[in-house]
Write a protein that holds these residues in place. Structure first.
Motif, short mmCIF file in Angstrom:
data_model
loop_
_atom_site.label_atom_id
_atom_site.label_comp_id
_atom_site.label_asym_id
_atom_site.label_seq_id
_atom_site.Cartn_x
_atom_site.Cartn_y
_atom_site.Cartn_z
N SER A 145 19.42 -25.94 35.32
CA SER A 145 18.23 -25.86 36.16
C SER A 145 17.36 -27.07 35.87
N PRO A 146 17.19 -27.97 36.85
CA PRO A 146 16.39 -29.17 36.61
C PRO A 146 14.93 -28.81 36.38
N SER A 147 14.27 -29.54 35.53
CA SER A 147 12.86 -29.29 35.25
C SER A 147 11.99 -29.87 36.36
N ALA A 148 10.77 -29.35 36.44
CA ALA A 148 9.81 -29.89 37.41
C ALA A 148 9.56 -31.37 37.13
N GLY A 149 9.57 -31.74 35.84
CA GLY A 149 9.36 -33.14 35.47
C GLY A 149 10.50 -34.05 35.90
N THR A 150 11.64 -33.48 36.22
CA THR A 150 12.77 -34.27 36.73
C THR A 150 12.72 -34.38 38.25
N VAL A 151 12.37 -33.28 38.93
CA VAL A 151 12.46 -33.22 40.39
C VAL A 151 11.25 -33.85 41.08
N TYR A 152 10.04 -33.49 40.65
CA TYR A 152 8.85 -33.91 41.40
C TYR A 152 8.65 -35.43 41.43
N LEU B 227 18.91 -26.14 43.65
CA LEU B 227 19.74 -26.88 42.69
C LEU B 227 20.31 -25.94 41.63
N THR B 228 19.48 -25.02 41.16
CA THR B 228 19.94 -24.05 40.15
C THR B 228 21.07 -23.20 40.70
#
Length: 202
Positions: free
Chosen positions: A41-48, A32-33
Motif C-alpha cells: 500500500s503506497p503511502s500518502a507521502g509517495t502518491v501525493y 493501488l492497494t
C-alpha cells in the motif's frame, strides 16, 4: 526489499488509474492497494507529490469536493497515456511480478513466525510439565484450582491465544481482517467465554 515500482513507473500507472475516471487521493491509494492484493500500500507521502507533479506538467487537473481534492486526466494526460501504452503494458507485467514476490515474502514471514511460535509453545509445554512434576502434592485441605491444574489451564489458555494470534496474522496478511471479520471474531470470543464460564458452573 527491491522497489515495487521502477523509476517513473508509478507516475505512468497513476495516469492509468485515473483513466477510469476522476478520483480523490484516498481512492487512488486504495486502487493501488487493491491492485497489489493488499501486499503493498503506497503511502500518502509517495502518491501525493507525484500527483502534484503531474498537475504541474498539465497532465492532471483538480477540482474540490468539499474538503477533498478530486484528480482527473486532462487531454494532455490522455494523450501521453495513449502514446505510452507499450510502456504501460510493461509496468503492468512488472506489477504482477511484484505481487508474486511480495506474496512469497509474506508467506515466508508467516511460516517463520509459525515456526517461532511452535518453538515457544514447545518450550512453554516443557516448562509446564517440569513445574507440574516438581510441584509438591497439594494437601487435602488445599482449595481446588491451585497448583498443577491451574498451571495446566493457564498453559492451555496461552496455547489457545498463540494459535489465534497466528490466525489473525495470516488473515491480516491476506487483507481479510476488516470490520466484519472483527465483529465475527468478537462474537466468537464472547461465545467461547460464555461456554468456559458455563463449564465451571456445570
Amino acid at each position: 526489499m527491491p522497489p515495487v515500482f521502477a523509476h517513473g513507473a508509478l507516475r505512468l500507472y497513476l495516469l492509468a488509474v485515473l483513466e477510469q475516471g476522476p478520483q480523490h487521493g484516498y481512492e487512488i491509494i486504495r486502487a493501488l492497494t487493491d491492485r497489489f492484493g493488499g501486499t503493498y500500500s503506497p503511502s500518502a507521502g509517495t502518491v501525493y507529490p507525484r500527483l502534484a507533479k503531474l498537475q504541474e506538467e498539465g497532465l492532471l487537473e483538480t477540482t474540490m469536493d468539499g474538503r477533498r481534492t478530486i484528480y482527473s486526466l486532462t487531454d494532455a494526460g490522455r494523450a501521453e497515456l495513449e502514446l505510452r501504452q507499450n510502456e504501460l503494458k510493461e509496468v503492468q507485467a512488472n506489477i504482477t511480478s511484484s505481487v508474486r514476490r511480495l506474496a512469497d515474502e509474506i508467506r515466508n514471514e508467516v511460516q517463520d513466525n509459525m515456526r517461532t511460535l511452535r518453538a515457544e509453545l514447545a518450550a512453554s509445554a516443557e516448562t509446564a510439565r517440569t513445574a507440574a512434576r516438581q510441584a509438591p502434592a497439594a494437601p487435602r485441605s488445599q482449595p481446588a484450582g491451585t497448583g498443577a491444574p491451574l498451571q495446566q489451564a493457564e498453559f492451555l489458555l496461552k496455547q489457545f491465544r498463540d494459535e489465534l494470534r497466528v490466525e489473525l496474522r495470516v488473515q491480516s496478511a491476506k487483507n481479510k481482517l476488516d470490520e466484519n471479520a472483527l465483529a465475527a471474531f468478537q462474537a466468537a470470543l464472547d461465545h467461547a467465554t460464555a461456554a468456559v464460564k458455563g463449564a465451571f458452573k456445570a
